[in-house]
Design a protein around this motif. Structure first.
Motif, PDB file in Angstrom:
ATOM      1  N   GLU A 283       0.899  -1.239   0.119  1.00 53.81           N
ATOM      2  CA  GLU A 283      -0.186  -0.043  -0.032  1.00 53.81           C
ATOM      3  C   GLU A 283       0.810   1.162  -0.127  1.00 53.81           C
ATOM      4  OE1 GLU A 283      -3.321   2.336   0.136  1.00 53.81           O
ATOM      5  OE2 GLU A 283      -3.120   0.441  -0.344  1.00 53.81           O
ATOM      6  N   SER A 284       1.956   1.267   0.932  1.00 50.81           N
ATOM      7  CA  SER A 284       2.866   2.214   0.817  1.00 50.81           C
ATOM      8  C   SER A 284       4.203   1.703   1.687  1.00 50.81           C
ATOM      9  CB  SER A 284       2.224   3.530   1.705  1.00 50.81           C
ATOM     10  OG  SER A 284       2.041   3.169   3.023  1.00 50.81           O
ATOM     11  N   LYS A 285       5.303   2.579   1.391  1.00 43.86           N
ATOM     12  CA  LYS A 285       6.493   2.425   1.970  1.00 43.86           C
ATOM     13  C   LYS A 285       6.489   2.715   3.335  1.00 43.86           C
ATOM     14  CE  LYS A 285      11.430   2.118   0.818  1.00 43.86           C
ATOM     15  NZ  LYS A 285      12.478   3.007  -0.222  1.00 43.86           N
TER      16      LYS A 285
ATOM     17  N   GLY B 229      -3.610   6.336   3.437  1.00 44.38           N
ATOM     18  CA  GLY B 229      -4.624   5.648   4.477  1.00 44.38           C
ATOM     19  C   GLY B 229      -4.159   4.712   5.525  1.00 44.38           C
ATOM     20  N   VAL B 230      -2.781   4.310   5.545  1.00 45.53           N
ATOM     21  CA  VAL B 230      -2.229   3.978   6.747  1.00 45.53           C
ATOM     22  C   VAL B 230      -2.178   4.551   7.857  1.00 45.53           C
ATOM     23  CG1 VAL B 230      -0.291   2.378   7.412  1.00 45.53           C
ATOM     24  CG2 VAL B 230      -0.865   2.409   5.023  1.00 45.53           C
ATOM     25  N   GLU B 231      -2.812   4.020   8.820  1.00 43.21           N
ATOM     26  CA  GLU B 231      -2.858   4.532  10.262  1.00 43.21           C
ATOM     27  C   GLU B 231      -1.950   3.964  11.368  1.00 43.21           C
ATOM     28  OE1 GLU B 231      -6.780   4.624  11.613  1.00 43.21           O
ATOM     29  OE2 GLU B 231      -7.739   5.483   9.929  1.00 43.21           O
ATOM     30  N   MET B 232      -0.708   4.681  11.690  1.00 43.73           N
ATOM     31  CA  MET B 232      -0.007   4.148  12.549  1.00 43.73           C
ATOM     32  C   MET B 232       0.192   4.677  13.932  1.00 43.73           C
ATOM     33  SD  MET B 232       4.460   4.309  12.393  1.00 43.73           S
ATOM     34  CE  MET B 232       4.505   2.650  10.963  1.00 43.73           C
ATOM     35  N   LEU B 233       0.458   4.055  15.090  1.00 44.48           N
ATOM     36  CA  LEU B 233       0.727   4.357  16.319  1.00 44.48           C
ATOM     37  C   LEU B 233       2.219   4.290  16.693  1.00 44.48           C
ATOM     38  CD1 LEU B 233      -0.462   5.596  19.051  1.00 44.48           C
ATOM     39  CD2 LEU B 233      -0.999   3.266  19.624  1.00 44.48           C
ATOM     40  N   VAL B 234       2.810   5.442  17.268  1.00 44.42           N
ATOM     41  CA  VAL B 234       4.061   5.098  17.933  1.00 44.42           C
ATOM     42  C   VAL B 234       4.159   5.257  19.119  1.00 44.42           C
ATOM     43  CG1 VAL B 234       6.450   5.678  17.504  1.00 44.42           C
ATOM     44  CG2 VAL B 234       5.072   5.732  15.609  1.00 44.42           C
ATOM     45  N   HIS B 235       4.325   4.251  20.015  1.00 45.47           N
ATOM     46  CA  HIS B 235       4.282   4.373  21.526  1.00 45.47           C
ATOM     47  C   HIS B 235       5.670   4.304  22.247  1.00 45.47           C
ATOM     48  CE1 HIS B 235       2.881   3.576  25.835  1.00 45.47           C
ATOM     49  NE2 HIS B 235       1.838   3.886  25.293  1.00 45.47           N
TER      50      HIS B 235
END
Length: 619
Positions: A467-469, A532-538
């Motif tokens: 979908e994306s890099k 549209g890729v949703e990322m969470l960095v914790h």
């Protein structure tokens, strides 16, 4: 876990027995009417071993079990016996009208489907025996078998009345008595003779109609009974309830039912049947293609129950159905074809096992395991099944293919399409084969294969469409998400991804996108890519307890960022000093939107922020 343990877990995670007002089951699902949605832990229920899925649909909470549903329901029923919270009929106001109608029809017909489908299948077998001259339709054997098979449909008001009483929480014996009143021999004889068209009763005109095989009149009659009985209990002293409440219920409900409700219900059924017949007469191929193609979605939402009254009205008046049963048949066989296509195409051994185990029940009309376990999960095979259903439905609509008995729409229902002196059976076979083959071939053509996945070897970027890099937002050592000290991340409830043990205190944008979420303590940040890729960095585990100490956010919510832009900084020594874990989860929070999320780096490999690709989302 065994069936008892599963039932206990489901009830517990639904908020306990006090949150359940009614329970029943269909071929693959447990169905519940509940008090409060807020008490349902739907994600926890979905994770239970033995549960294929869970959803709120048509005013119900449904738990998809599969072939073991009857055994699990028996345990649920035992655990809930006498504990279900009494539900007043008037509770329908909490639902919208459409949900209420679907809930009522589903709740009434699901418990009696065993008798309906068993009798329908027997009729199909009889038709097959007569067609091949193995049984004469004038023999005494045929007459007895026909009595066994036809009794369910002729006396359908009795079954529906009893089931409706359970649904509306009213007296089942009085409800069955109302069905007997509708089918009283004198009334039936007058209706058949035609000489006496009505009878007078204290100023009311009682039309003489035949209510054999009808469903709407008795449903409306029992609905009225539920209100009459409720108000009768309010005015009759408790000591006299057992005598006078049944008397008032019958004397008030029966005349109103005979004079107004039953004739109205008969009229509604007649117009339903006329509407569907006209629809297929005017636009047969188009109507068939739409119904056949959309039937999986109709079944998933439970809307197919809305067609039951029209189906029974058509079977009673004409002796056949041209919509629900035929369209369901081609849709189910298309689903079976698509599932078989997945079995032959996928290289994933686990999916192969799921596909072949789901194919067999789908072939016989039980499609939920195929839909939820295979085709909908992989998306494109589900589209293939809809294409197959549309082609088969168009063929059925063009030639007005008829089903002559109610049976589960699968391979065993094919004999119900036999009719001497017509090509109905031949056209049925053509439509069925077309839907199965199209579903099968389209699945083989579509690109969706999972590939050969192993636990330790990441999939290379050449094996899947990305979908994306997605570059690493942190510099450090890669860890499996399963090793995360926080169970919420480790069990992938938040989403799939990986972890990084950071070596430097800087988080950068892994792709071009927009900041969607920040926290007051600045220990986590959310970003959505332009694709549209949703990322969470914790950053770290339990670092929220630092109350922002050692963290500084460099961006604001809604801000556009480019790959490599600095998002936040953090002090590694502060985290260590407070004896907190540096393990930093990086997860794709909208994982369900994709076929899969897979790592593109090996575990324990070192990565640099903004330079190396760490994750891929698979279409």
């Amino acid at each position: 876990m065994n069936h008892r343990e599963l039932a206990e877990q489901i009830i517990e995670k639904m908020g306990g027995s006090t949150n359940i007002s009614q329970s029943w089951h269909c071929i693959t699902r447990l169905r519940f009417n509940i008090g409060s949605k807020d008490k349902i832990k739907i994600d926890d229920i979905k994770e239970l071993d033995g549960v294929m899925g869970a959803q709120f649909q048509s005013g119900q909470f449904q738990v998809i079990i599969g072939s073991d549903v009857a055994d699990v329901y028996q345990e649920v029923s035992d655990l809930l016996e006498g504990k279900e919270k009494a539900k007043e009929t008037g509770q329908a106001g909490k639902q919208n009208m459409l949900d209420f109608v679907f809930d009522v029809i589903s709740g009434i017909f699901t418990p009696i489907l065993a008798a309906i489908t068993g009798s329908g299948l027997l009729k199909g077998i009889m038709a097959l025996l007569v067609f091949f001259n193995l049984l004469s339709d004038t023999s005494s054997t045929y007459i007895v078998l026909n009595g066994i098979a036809d009794a369910t449909f002729h006396f359908l008001p009795f079954l529906v009345g009893f089931s409706a009483a359970n649904k509306f929480k009213t007296n089942p014996s009085i409800a069955v008595a109302l069905a007997g009143i509708l089918m009283y021999p004198t009334f039936m004889a007058n209706a058949a003779g035609g000489e006496i068209t009505s009878l007078k009763f204290i100023g009311l005109t009682i039309p003489m109609n035949s209510y054999a095989s009808t469903v709407i009149p008795i449903i409306l009659g029992v609905l009225l009974l539920s209100y009459v009985e409720k108000y009768a209990k309010k005015i009759v002293p408790n000591s006299l309830t057992i005598i006078f409440v049944p008397l008032i219920s019958l004397l008030v409900t029966a005349p109103i039912m005979l004079a107004f409700i039953a004739p109205l219900g008969n009229l509604v059924g007649t117009y339903l049947e006329m509407f569907f017949t006209m629809l297929f007469d005017v636009a047969g191929p188009l109507a068939g293609a739409l119904m056949g193609g959309l039937m999986p979605l109709i079944v998933i939402t439970g809307m197919h129950y809305a067609f039951f009254p029209g189906t029974f009205a058509s079977l009673d008046k004409f002796g056949y159905d041209i919509m629900l049963l035929p369209m369901n048949l081609v849709a189910n066989l298309a689903q079976a074809g698509a599932t078989l296509g997945v079995f032959f195409k996928t290289k994933d051994q686990k999916m192969k096992q799921v596909a072949i185990s789901a194919f067999i029940p789908a072939l016989f009309g039980i499609t939920e395991p195929a839909i939820y376990g295979v085709t909908m999960k992989l998306k494109k095979p589900f589209y293939a099944s809809m294409m197959g259903g549309a082609i088969g439905g168009a063929i059925f609509g063009t030639f007005a293919v008829k089903s002559f008995s109610f049976a589960v729409p699968g391979a065993l229902a094919i004999p119900t399409y036999l009719e001497k002196g017509s090509n109905n059976f031949m056209f049925a076979l053509i439509g069925i084969l077309a839907s199965f083959i199209v579903g099968f071939v389209a699945t083989l053509i579509f690109k969706f294969d999972l590939g050969e996945e192993t636990e330790q070897t990441p999939i290379s970027s050449k094996e899947v469409k990305k979908e994306s890099k997605i570059l690493s937002p942190l510099s450090g050592t890669v860890k499996s998400l399963k090793e995360c000290p926080d169970e919420t991340f480790a069990t992938e409830i938040v989403g799939k991804g990986l972890g990084v043990i950071p070596e430097e205190g800087l988080v950068v944008a892994p792709f071009d996108g927009t900041i969607t979420m920040t926290t007051p303590t600045n220990h986590a940040i959310g970003i959505v890519s332009d694709t549209g890729v949703e990322m969470l960095v914790h950053v770290g585990i339990d670092t929220v307890s630092l109350d922002g100490n050692g963290f500084e956010r460099l961006v604001e919510e809604g801000q556009k960022v480019s790959v490599g832009d600095s998002l936040l900084t953090f002090d590694i020594e502060v985290i260590k000093r407070h004896q907190l874990s540096l393990y930093s989860p990086i997860v794709i929070t909208n994982t369900p939107n994709y076929l899969d999320v897979v790592p593109s780096v090996k575990e324990n490999e070192r990565v640099s922020r903004g330079k190396e690709e760490v994750l891929m989302v698979v279409n």
